[in-house]
Design an enzyme around this catalytic site. Structure first.
Site, short mmCIF file in Angstrom:
data_model
loop_
_atom_site.label_atom_id
_atom_site.label_comp_id
_atom_site.label_asym_id
_atom_site.label_seq_id
_atom_site.Cartn_x
_atom_site.Cartn_y
_atom_site.Cartn_z
CB SER A 58 29.97 65.91 16.40
OG SER A 58 29.93 66.62 15.20
CB ALA A 61 24.18 64.37 18.92
CB CYS A 62 19.84 63.96 21.02
SG CYS A 62 20.25 64.31 19.34
CG ASN A 94 17.75 67.28 19.64
OD1 ASN A 94 16.69 67.76 19.25
ND2 ASN A 94 18.70 66.94 18.82
CB CYS A 108 19.11 71.48 16.61
SG CYS A 108 20.77 72.00 17.08
CD GLU A 120 18.12 67.63 15.66
OE1 GLU A 120 17.69 68.77 15.95
OE2 GLU A 120 19.29 67.27 15.89
N PRO A 145 20.40 68.78 11.82
CG PRO A 145 20.77 70.38 13.47
CD PRO A 145 20.37 68.96 13.27
CB THR A 146 24.15 67.47 8.90
OG1 THR A 146 23.75 68.41 7.88
CG2 THR A 146 23.14 66.34 8.94
N GLY A 147 25.22 70.26 11.14
CA GLY A 147 26.05 71.47 11.12
C GLY A 147 27.52 71.19 10.85
CB THR A 148 30.20 69.61 12.72
OG1 THR A 148 29.72 70.50 13.70
CG2 THR A 148 31.69 69.71 12.62
CB ILE A 149 28.53 65.31 10.07
CG1 ILE A 149 27.01 65.48 10.06
CG2 ILE A 149 29.05 64.82 11.41
CD1 ILE A 149 26.26 64.16 10.26
P1 ADP Z 1 26.88 67.39 14.02
O1 ADP Z 1 26.89 67.84 12.60
O2 ADP Z 1 27.99 67.99 14.82
O3 ADP Z 1 26.83 65.91 14.20
P2 ADP Z 1 24.19 68.60 14.22
O4 ADP Z 1 24.42 69.99 13.76
O5 ADP Z 1 23.52 67.64 13.27
O6 ADP Z 1 25.56 67.97 14.75
O7 ADP Z 1 23.33 68.65 15.55
C1 ADP Z 1 22.69 67.49 16.04
C2 ADP Z 1 22.49 67.58 17.50
O8 ADP Z 1 23.77 67.54 18.14
C3 ADP Z 1 21.87 68.86 18.02
O9 ADP Z 1 20.49 68.90 17.93
C4 ADP Z 1 22.33 68.80 19.45
O10 ADP Z 1 21.56 67.88 20.19
C5 ADP Z 1 23.74 68.30 19.32
N1 ADP Z 1 24.70 69.42 19.19
C6 ADP Z 1 24.99 70.13 18.09
N2 ADP Z 1 25.91 71.08 18.35
C7 ADP Z 1 26.21 70.97 19.66
C8 ADP Z 1 27.09 71.64 20.56
N3 ADP Z 1 27.87 72.64 20.17
N4 ADP Z 1 27.12 71.23 21.83
C9 ADP Z 1 26.36 70.22 22.24
N5 ADP Z 1 25.53 69.55 21.45
C10 ADP Z 1 25.43 69.90 20.19
#
Ligand code: ADP
Length: 570
Positions: free
Chosen positions: A71, A86-87, A268, A270, A272, A418-422
């Site tokens: 992100s 991100a990390c 970091n 999450c 990973e 985790p790729t929560g948002t992407i």
């Molecule tokens: P994304 O899908 O947004 O790229 P991920 O869900 O893959 O992110 O998370 C990857 C890493 O990004 C996490 O381990 C953490 O280091 C960072 N991250 C994720 N969410 C947040 C958040 N809300 N604030 C700060 N860092 C975050």
């Protein structure tokens, strides 16, 4: 190409906006902005580089949802902030000045969308003497509450809500308090917590004996605890509300590619990405769903396309390190000295649906190993090619690669995020996780809710003339189709969801991916509500046996707010 959910997410936080909060760029503009900013790095290594050609390649990968960087890269590339990672892991040394420096640095990182991990293991325990004042120290947990409050405050003005990892070694004198620190408190909500487990501790658990607590200040033994009791407490707390997780510190350090730079103490948020103090890492993930081709009505995995995408993604992520605007000089120096990147994947569960392979099968485990092995070997090869053009990472001569004769540009190349948002942007299942529900409500970003029906499930049900609104709502309530007799068995076997999969299979799948991952693998092991503490313990033991670097578990219904809810339909 982009779903409505993807557009909603992009509009919320990723697209540039005017003073009134209206987007001033389209998603295509965003991909162009990112591709352009990242391609620029080529100039550093070759003044005659064809930047436009690279830009087109990067744009194509994102536009066709084949690869997505983490992100912060999407949010900040080509914009004044320019912070792309991100990390981060920040050191917390045992002095007021150092603690509050770490706090300030974390706030700056959160503001830019990055997440921070800390080890609090170096702090003296609660009750220890403070020489300069004659008072007593308040200990790691009280400082975590301060970090938590700062994160809460920065949330308001930042790009997204901040996330932290807090780690304490199992031999720290305050470990019992740490294990229980999230029990009854809203004071540490912005932290994931993990216990840093050592080989010595695991040995003591198995031998049913005491182990030593070590004073972080003078490194002397300052007490003993009975290891099986401490392990029981970790299991009990994780069973109660999913925390603490565990990380196997000695294992992580066995894979430290440049031991001369120091010891890895934390990951970091999450889990990973293990990192050295002051190190940062940028992640990116390939959408496996975009790597399938349809031949004569059946899907096949396209390794030619996969290879091309891996090579371009490694090029992209190495460029990110070069053009990144680092929040601190120490972070810049450390990150540039190892040039770690974390390429991973998403959409694994999606392709299993399309390939008609159950997630909980030996065939799926073998496919996981095959895909990840291919990803790592190709990424290493790409890193080797880059090293020939651009040079190795600066600490290469002190690294494990030097002795193996492997020339590399990046000290690590693979991580499964985790790729929560992407994954929402790509419309893919997240990371290597199974699909959570075939129909469900997803809470995204600050409490908005989105209804989803898995598209491949919908497709197959329509193809077979079985689709109806009533059946879809019934499935949404149940969360699984495993026991729905009206659905043919072959469909029930393939379209398994997180709760149809035993914890053992969750762990085995994590291990299959970990086998070929330099860093670590983000995975939650889901347990049904009725699972026992003994079930949790068995999974922890299995994780240890299978060589995992950490485990996160979650028992259904054990926390108030879940990200994904079964049984809620609009
Ligand atoms: P994304 O899908 O947004 O790229 P991920 O869900 O893959 O992110 O998370 C990857 C890493 O990004 C996490 O381990 C953490 O280091 C960072 N991250 C994720 N969410 C947040 C958040 N809300 N604030 C700060 N860092 C975050």
């Amino acid at each position: 190409m982009l779903s409505q959910n993807a557009i909603t997410v992009l509009e919320r936080r990723y697209l540039k906006k005017d003073a009134e909060g209206r987007p001033t760029e389209s998603p295509e503009d965003l991909f162009k902005r990112v591709a352009q900013a990242i391609a620029e790095a080529d100039k550093e290594y070759d003044v005659d580089a064809d930047i436009k050609a690279t830009q087109d390649i990067f744009y194509d990968m994102m536009y066709h949802l084949k690869f997505m960087p983490n992100s912060p890269t999407l949010m900040n590339a080509g914009r004044p902030l320019g912070q792309l990672s991100a990390c981060f892991v920040l050191p917390v040394a045992d002095s007021m000045e150092d603690i509050f420096d770490a706090l300030k640095n974390a706030a700056l990182i959160h503001k830019s969308g990055g997440g921070t991990g800390f080890s609090f293991s170096r702090l003296r325990p609660a009750g220890a003497a403070v020489n300069s004042t004659g008072g007593v120290a308040s200990g790691p947990i009280s400082f975590m509450k301060v970090f938590n409050a700062a994160t809460e405050a920065v949330k308001q003005g930042g790009t997204r809500r901040g996330a932290n990892m807090g780690i304490l070694r199992i031999d720290h004198p305050d470990i019992m308090e740490f294990i229980q620190c999230k029990k009854n408190t809203a004071e540490i909500t912005n932290f994931n917590i993990s216990v840093g487990i050592t080989e010595e501790f695991m040995k003591a658990v198995h031998e049913k004996r005491e182990y030593s607590l070590i004073d972080p200040h003078d490194k002397r033994e300052c007490g003993k605890l009975y290891a099986p009791d401490v392990f029981d407490l970790i299991v009990k707390m994780a069973w109660t509300n999913g925390e603490p997780g565990i990380v196997f510190l000695d294992r992580i350090n066995r894979d430290n590619p440049v031991p001369s730079l120091g010891e890895v103490e934390s990951t970091n948020p999450c889990g990973e990405q293990p990192l050295l103090p002051f190190e940062s890492c940028n992640l990116g993930s390939i959408n496996l769903d975009a790597m399938l081709v349809c031949k004569d009505g059946a899907y096949e995995f396209d390794y030619t396309e996969f290879e091309k995408t891996i090579r371009n993604a490694v090029h992209f992520l190495d460029n990110v390190i070069t053009v990144n605007n680092y929040p601190l000089k120490e972070i810049r120096d450390m990150t540039l000295s190892t040039r770690k990147i974390g390429l991973g994947l998403m959409g694994f569960a999606d392709i299993l649906y399309k390939l008609r392979i159950p997630y909980n099968s030996e065939e799926a485990i073998l496919l996981a190993e095959k895909i990840m092995k291919f990803l790592r070997e190709t990424a290493r090869d790409a890193s080797n090619e880059l090293a020939k053009e651009r040079g190795t990472f600066p600490t290469y001569s002190e690294s494990v690669f030097k002795s193996k004769g492997m020339v590399q540009r990046n000290a690590t190349v693979t991580t499964i995020a985790p790729t929560g948002t992407i994954s929402i942007i790509c419309g893919a299942s997240s990371g290597i996780e199974p699909v959570f529900g075939l129909s469900y409500i997803r809470n995204v970003m600050d409490n908005d809710e989105l209804l989803e029906i898995h598209p491949y499930f919908e497709e197959v049900m329509k193809e077979r003339g079985l689709y109806s609104k009533e059946l879809m709502s019934k499935i949404a309530q149940e969360g699984t189709i495993a026991h729905l007799e009206e659905i043919p068995k072959d469909i029930r076997d393939i379209f398994v969801t997180a709760h149809d999969i035993t914890p053992e299979y969750h762990i085995r799948m994590q291990a299959a991916f970990q086998k070929y991952t330099d860093n670590a693998v983000s995975k939650t092991v889901n347990f049904p509500r009725e699972a026992t503490q003994e079930d949790v313990r068995m999974v922890y033991e299995l994780a240890y046996e299978l060589g995992l670097k950490g485990v996160t578990i979650y028992r259904d219904g054990s926390r108030d707010a879940q990200v994904l809810n079964i049984g809620k339909v609009n």
